[in-house]
Scaffold this motif. Structure first.
Motif, short mmCIF file in Angstrom:
data_model
loop_
_atom_site.label_atom_id
_atom_site.label_comp_id
_atom_site.label_asym_id
_atom_site.label_seq_id
_atom_site.Cartn_x
_atom_site.Cartn_y
_atom_site.Cartn_z
N MET A 1 0.85 -1.20 0.00
CA MET A 1 0.00 0.00 0.00
C MET A 1 0.88 1.25 0.00
SD MET A 1 -2.94 1.17 2.73
CE MET A 1 -3.95 -0.25 2.34
N ALA A 2 0.51 2.25 -0.80
CA ALA A 2 1.29 3.48 -0.88
C ALA A 2 1.20 4.25 0.42
CB ALA A 2 0.79 4.35 -2.04
N THR A 3 2.30 4.80 0.85
CA THR A 3 2.34 5.56 2.10
C THR A 3 2.14 7.04 1.90
OG1 THR A 3 4.72 5.86 2.01
CG2 THR A 3 3.90 3.87 3.11
N GLY A 4 2.30 7.52 0.65
CA GLY A 4 2.16 8.95 0.39
C GLY A 4 3.35 9.75 0.87
N ARG A 5 4.49 9.08 1.12
CA ARG A 5 5.67 9.78 1.61
C ARG A 5 6.68 9.96 0.48
NH1 ARG A 5 6.03 10.33 7.02
NH2 ARG A 5 4.52 9.18 8.27
N ASP A 6 7.39 11.10 0.49
CA ASP A 6 8.40 11.33 -0.52
C ASP A 6 9.77 10.96 0.03
OD1 ASP A 6 8.85 14.96 -0.24
OD2 ASP A 6 9.25 13.34 1.14
N TYR A 7 10.79 11.31 -0.71
CA TYR A 7 12.14 10.91 -0.32
C TYR A 7 12.60 11.55 0.97
CZ TYR A 7 13.79 15.38 -2.22
OH TYR A 7 13.99 16.71 -2.46
N ARG A 8 11.93 12.61 1.43
CA ARG A 8 12.31 13.25 2.68
C ARG A 8 11.49 12.71 3.85
NH1 ARG A 8 13.07 19.68 1.11
NH2 ARG A 8 14.84 19.40 -0.30
N GLY A 9 10.64 11.75 3.59
CA GLY A 9 9.84 11.18 4.67
C GLY A 9 8.68 12.05 5.08
N MET A 10 8.18 12.93 4.18
CA MET A 10 7.05 13.80 4.48
C MET A 10 5.84 13.34 3.69
SD MET A 10 8.97 17.52 4.31
CE MET A 10 7.52 18.46 4.77
N THR A 11 4.68 13.38 4.33
CA THR A 11 3.45 13.07 3.62
C THR A 11 3.10 14.24 2.70
OG1 THR A 11 2.02 14.07 5.27
CG2 THR A 11 2.64 11.76 5.62
N ALA A 12 2.17 14.01 1.79
CA ALA A 12 1.72 15.07 0.90
C ALA A 12 1.15 16.24 1.70
CB ALA A 12 0.69 14.54 -0.08
N GLN A 13 0.43 15.92 2.78
CA GLN A 13 -0.15 16.97 3.62
C GLN A 13 0.95 17.78 4.31
OE1 GLN A 13 -2.83 15.49 6.61
NE2 GLN A 13 -3.72 17.50 7.00
N GLN A 14 1.98 17.08 4.76
CA GLN A 14 3.09 17.78 5.41
C GLN A 14 3.86 18.66 4.43
OE1 GLN A 14 5.01 14.30 6.99
NE2 GLN A 14 4.22 14.63 9.07
N ARG A 15 4.02 18.17 3.20
CA ARG A 15 4.70 18.97 2.18
C ARG A 15 3.91 20.23 1.88
NH1 ARG A 15 5.11 13.98 -0.39
NH2 ARG A 15 3.73 14.65 -2.09
N LEU A 16 2.59 20.08 1.80
CA LEU A 16 1.74 21.23 1.52
C LEU A 16 1.84 22.25 2.66
CD1 LEU A 16 -0.41 22.50 -0.35
CD2 LEU A 16 -2.14 21.30 1.01
N ALA A 17 1.80 21.77 3.89
CA ALA A 17 1.91 22.67 5.05
C ALA A 17 3.26 23.38 5.06
CB ALA A 17 1.70 21.89 6.34
N ASP A 18 4.32 22.64 4.71
CA ASP A 18 5.66 23.23 4.67
C ASP A 18 5.74 24.32 3.62
OD1 ASP A 18 8.64 23.18 5.24
OD2 ASP A 18 8.65 22.65 3.12
N ARG A 19 5.21 24.07 2.43
CA ARG A 19 5.22 25.08 1.37
C ARG A 19 4.41 26.30 1.77
NH1 ARG A 19 3.86 20.56 -3.18
NH2 ARG A 19 5.99 19.73 -3.44
N ARG A 20 3.30 26.06 2.42
CA ARG A 20 2.44 27.16 2.86
C ARG A 20 3.18 28.06 3.86
NH1 ARG A 20 -3.09 28.44 3.38
NH2 ARG A 20 -3.57 29.54 5.31
N GLU A 21 3.86 27.44 4.80
CA GLU A 21 4.59 28.23 5.80
C GLU A 21 5.74 28.99 5.15
OE1 GLU A 21 3.99 28.99 8.98
OE2 GLU A 21 2.07 28.00 8.62
N ARG A 22 6.41 28.39 4.18
CA ARG A 22 7.49 29.09 3.49
C ARG A 22 6.96 30.28 2.72
NH1 ARG A 22 10.60 25.19 -0.10
NH2 ARG A 22 9.17 23.52 0.45
#
Length: 202
Positions: A1-22
């Motif tokens: 099953m896909a985990t939705g994590r990228d090579y940095r170990g962040m979920t798609a939701q976490q990546r979105l939150a990170d971009r938003r904060e930046r």
């Protein structure tokens, strides 16, 4: 099953939150230093190190980004002012002095906050008028609650006076932001306290 994590170990939701904060961090600086109208989406994306496409995954446009920054500034200021008033002696005069001192001190600790809250939000246009009016109403409510118990002031008149005093305080901060030689903060606070106390005579 896909985990939705990228090579940095962040979920798609976490990546979105990170971009938003930046983006919020980039806009907080750019909107304050070069102004809302001069800040392009391309400039924001370069500062936040994201693509233009990623920008629109976070915000619908510059106005939406300004709204998010403005509301965060307002919420933080409201909490600071409410805390200062809550810790002040219970008489209206002491509460007003504590609240005004906390407001002016907090919004000017970071020049970017003062500029965004009192100048750049107006330059963002009519799309943010409703958000600015809600903020004005929230600060007016704090004034009304602080002055609870002042005699001979019906609620409707108290509300109008509170709105007028919020406007006066905003104009003092606009002067502080725009003046080539900004007035000392203690003078701003003394002036604001004078206006408030003379209005209610306590």
């Amino acid at each position: 099953m896909a985990t939705g994590r990228d090579y940095r170990g962040m979920t798609a939701q976490q990546r979105l939150a990170d971009r938003r904060e930046r983006l919020l961090a980039a806009a907080y600086t750019s909107f304050a230093r070069v102004g809302f109208t001069a800040t392009t989406i391309e400039r924001l994306c370069a500062a936040a190190r994201i693509s233009n496409r990623a920008f629109y995954e976070c915000f619908t446009g510059r106005e939406d980004l300004m709204r998010a920054i403005y509301e965060r500034c307002v919420d933080e200021t409201l909490l600071t002012v409410a805390k200062a008033i809550g810790e002040a002696p219970p008489d209206p005069g002491s509460r007003i002095k504590a609240g005004l001192g906390a407001y002016i001190s907090f919004v000017t600790q970071d020049a970017r906050r003062a500029r965004i809250m009192h100048l750049e939000v107006r330059r963002a246009g009519d799309v943010l008028t409703a958000h600015r009016q809600r903020a004005v109403g929230a600060f007016a409510q704090i004034i009304e609650e602080s002055l609870d118990g002042v005699p001979d002031l019906p609620p409707a008149r108290m509300h109008l006076l509170a709105l007028g005093l919020v406007g006066a305080l905003q104009e003092l901060l606009i002067e502080y932001v725009l003046a080539a030689d900004p007035p000392p903060l203690e003078h701003l606070t003394e002036t604001a306290v004078h206006i408030f106390t003379r209005t209610f005579i306590f």
